[in-house]
Design an enzyme around this catalytic site. Sequence first.
Site, PDB file in Angstrom:
ATOM      1  N   HIS A 114      28.362 -36.757  10.205  1.00  0.00           N
ATOM      2  CA  HIS A 114      28.057 -37.873   9.299  1.00  0.00           C
ATOM      3  C   HIS A 114      26.588 -38.252   9.382  1.00  0.00           C
ATOM      4  O   HIS A 114      26.207 -39.357   9.019  1.00  0.00           O
ATOM      5  CB  HIS A 114      28.959 -39.062   9.627  1.00  0.00           C
ATOM      6  CG  HIS A 114      30.405 -38.737   9.404  1.00  0.00           C
ATOM      7  ND1 HIS A 114      31.055 -38.963   8.198  1.00  0.00           N
ATOM      8  CD2 HIS A 114      31.312 -38.127  10.205  1.00  0.00           C
ATOM      9  CE1 HIS A 114      32.300 -38.537   8.289  1.00  0.00           C
ATOM     10  NE2 HIS A 114      32.485 -38.026   9.508  1.00  0.00           N
ATOM     11  N   GLY A 139      13.512 -28.558  39.219  1.00  0.00           N
ATOM     12  CA  GLY A 139      14.079 -29.849  38.814  1.00  0.00           C
ATOM     13  C   GLY A 139      15.213 -29.715  37.813  1.00  0.00           C
ATOM     14  O   GLY A 139      16.289 -30.305  37.957  1.00  0.00           O
ATOM     15  N   ARG A 140      15.006 -28.887  36.807  1.00  0.00           N
ATOM     16  CA  ARG A 140      16.018 -28.768  35.744  1.00  0.00           C
ATOM     17  C   ARG A 140      17.180 -27.877  36.155  1.00  0.00           C
ATOM     18  O   ARG A 140      18.117 -27.672  35.379  1.00  0.00           O
ATOM     19  CB  ARG A 140      15.365 -28.271  34.455  1.00  0.00           C
ATOM     20  CG  ARG A 140      14.537 -27.005  34.614  1.00  0.00           C
ATOM     21  CD  ARG A 140      13.633 -26.773  33.410  1.00  0.00           C
ATOM     22  NE  ARG A 140      12.757 -25.628  33.557  1.00  0.00           N
ATOM     23  CZ  ARG A 140      11.569 -25.653  34.153  1.00  0.00           C
ATOM     24  NH1 ARG A 140      11.125 -26.775  34.665  1.00  0.00           N
ATOM     25  NH2 ARG A 140      10.827 -24.571  34.211  1.00  0.00           N
ATOM     26  N   GLU A 175       7.013 -42.540  36.944  1.00  0.00           N
ATOM     27  CA  GLU A 175       8.102 -43.348  36.389  1.00  0.00           C
ATOM     28  C   GLU A 175       9.105 -43.729  37.479  1.00  0.00           C
ATOM     29  O   GLU A 175       9.520 -44.882  37.603  1.00  0.00           O
ATOM     30  CB  GLU A 175       8.840 -42.555  35.290  1.00  0.00           C
ATOM     31  CG  GLU A 175       8.025 -42.292  34.039  1.00  0.00           C
ATOM     32  CD  GLU A 175       7.254 -40.976  34.106  1.00  0.00           C
ATOM     33  OE1 GLU A 175       6.984 -40.480  35.228  1.00  0.00           O
ATOM     34  OE2 GLU A 175       6.924 -40.457  33.017  1.00  0.00           O
ATOM     35  N   GLU A 217      11.912 -26.849  28.706  1.00  0.00           N
ATOM     36  CA  GLU A 217      10.930 -26.865  29.797  1.00  0.00           C
ATOM     37  C   GLU A 217      10.869 -25.466  30.427  1.00  0.00           C
ATOM     38  O   GLU A 217       9.843 -25.062  30.959  1.00  0.00           O
ATOM     39  CB  GLU A 217      11.294 -27.932  30.847  1.00  0.00           C
ATOM     40  CG  GLU A 217      10.096 -28.355  31.704  1.00  0.00           C
ATOM     41  CD  GLU A 217      10.363 -29.553  32.604  1.00  0.00           C
ATOM     42  OE1 GLU A 217      11.021 -29.372  33.637  1.00  0.00           O
ATOM     43  OE2 GLU A 217       9.907 -30.661  32.286  1.00  0.00           O
ATOM     44  N   LYS A 229      12.303 -35.111  43.522  1.00  0.00           N
ATOM     45  CA  LYS A 229      11.968 -33.963  44.358  1.00  0.00           C
ATOM     46  C   LYS A 229      10.646 -34.224  45.086  1.00  0.00           C
ATOM     47  O   LYS A 229      10.545 -34.062  46.287  1.00  0.00           O
ATOM     48  CB  LYS A 229      11.865 -32.727  43.456  1.00  0.00           C
ATOM     49  CG  LYS A 229      11.616 -31.449  44.172  1.00  0.00           C
ATOM     50  CD  LYS A 229      11.686 -30.298  43.168  1.00  0.00           C
ATOM     51  CE  LYS A 229      11.184 -29.012  43.818  1.00  0.00           C
ATOM     52  NZ  LYS A 229      11.160 -27.897  42.896  1.00  0.00           N
ATOM     53  N   LYS A 249       0.302 -36.231  32.050  1.00  0.00           N
ATOM     54  CA  LYS A 249       0.455 -37.187  33.165  1.00  0.00           C
ATOM     55  C   LYS A 249      -0.923 -37.621  33.657  1.00  0.00           C
ATOM     56  O   LYS A 249      -1.148 -38.794  33.950  1.00  0.00           O
ATOM     57  CB  LYS A 249       1.185 -36.519  34.344  1.00  0.00           C
ATOM     58  CG  LYS A 249       2.626 -36.138  34.088  1.00  0.00           C
ATOM     59  CD  LYS A 249       3.213 -35.514  35.365  1.00  0.00           C
ATOM     60  CE  LYS A 249       4.552 -34.855  35.127  1.00  0.00           C
ATOM     61  NZ  LYS A 249       5.048 -34.102  36.264  1.00  0.00           N
TER      62      LYS A 249
END
Length: 540
Positions: A387, A270-271, A216, A356, A210, A507
């Site tokens: 399991h 974003g999410r 990253e 978030e 965005k 950050k």
Amino acid sequence: MTHEILDPTTTSAWRDLREHAARLASTTIRDLVEADAGRPDSFALAAAGISFDASRQRLDDSTRTSLLDLAAECGVFGRRDQMLAGVHINVTEDRAVLHTALRMPAASTLVVDGVDVAADVHEVLARMGVFAEAVRSGEWRGATGERISAVVNIGIGGSDLGPAMAHIALEAFSQRDISFHFVSNVDPTDMSEALHALDPARTLFIVASKTFTTLETMTNAHAARSWLVATLGEDAVERHFVAVSTNAELVSAFGIDTANMFGFWDWVGGRYSMDSSIGLSTMIAIGAEQYGQLLAGFHAMDVHFATAPASGNVPLLMGLLSVWNRNFLDIETTAVLPYSQYLSRFPAYLQQLTMESNGKSVRLDGTAVDYQTGGIFWGEPGTNGQHSFYQLLHQGTSTVACDVIVVARSENPLTDQQDILVANALSQASVLSLGRTAAEVAADGTAEALVPHKVMPGNRPVSVLMVERLDPFTLGALVALYEHSVFVQGVIWGIDSFDQWGVELGKKVAMGILGDLLGTQPASFDASTDASIARYRSLA
Ligand code: F6P
């Protein structure tokens, strides 16, 4: 704008709910189920092809009524209408919250801040469609004239989790001669392993960010660019890189033709963006038409959320149950347990959506909350989780609420495996909620010393979500269901579900430490960090 800040604990519904919690303290889910034969019906809701069975939750009818009163007292309906109309309900960033506009039908109009956002959405969707179909058909070629056989989405957080989850979820509906890869981690291993078997001449990179500034993503994008340029040269960049972003200037500076930039808007968090142009990889995988079905599924749930009466409103009830479990039953975590391998990344996707959004400690006006907010969401697909961690779910000292997701029809019928899968899902839903008493265990002939070890406390609240098929429409509806449930919780708690200030400081500090590690800006930090840096240097 002004914000009516309400402390939910001051409402009369909250006080009633406290009384319900006290009243039901020694009533188990089993008691509730056994006392009311009509419960499976009265606690079963449905919307947009998803059935939602709350009969294994630890509440009764009058509790549900008080939860609905709480929604009304906390202004959920007004806030919902404000969100849908484009009011700036993301208060701390002064933004509208309009992911619902991303899936409005083509003929719709929604004017927000003087702009028809629905028209903007469809303009981008049309361009995405042309591009996606060109890649799928082989009309779009790489710099040497080869067809694209691999798409690499480079993004992180909301620019990765949605597309990565959807890619797996909709694999059965995808074009199989194109492989899809999702690189998010700045760990160089992520990109290196993704590129390992790829041919630069046949690879298309989607740089999804965005802001187009995320450390990253930009680091990985530059690594991919170098890899491509090393074989095909600078001129190839335009044929092998496209961007999904709101930042045309930085996209262009990277060397991507802005004609191949697919935009979105600051009113898409974003999410909440997997159905914006961030979904470009999904559209290439399943094609524009099926992508339209995905959007239709989202929209169907939006319409339900906006119009269904409160008592039958699935996202509303789901959100209220989360509040009930969190604030009145002191349940801190929810395990999301999809009994579908296609939903293997759904819990990871939900982690960002839920945590978030609602991991906040202050209300919209900055005052501190003195009640719990966002719960912890996590999970793994059944039956694998059985399991692994289900032992704790069944007999541990923490109570974990569970969302069991069942897909009735397999896309890959193989002998009786689907029945085996569903039998396990329903068995777990039953055992987690109803348990098994000492008397029942003993009646099985269990040795006395072992009885306490085999007692199953039960009383774990379980919702069972069931769909007929996991197709694009249903996936859209499922994601929108959780989006709106998160919204409902956030409104009750009076927090801003659409900002994420908590991720910023880490950050910034990382950039300071990086300057020190690279020697560009030597610095000293707290004693523990300095010691860790020294240890790293001695080992690196
Ligand atoms: O670090 C959090 C975050 O801002 C998320 O909210 C977002 O989804 C992610 O980073 C990626 O941001 P961008 O799309 O701008 O690269």
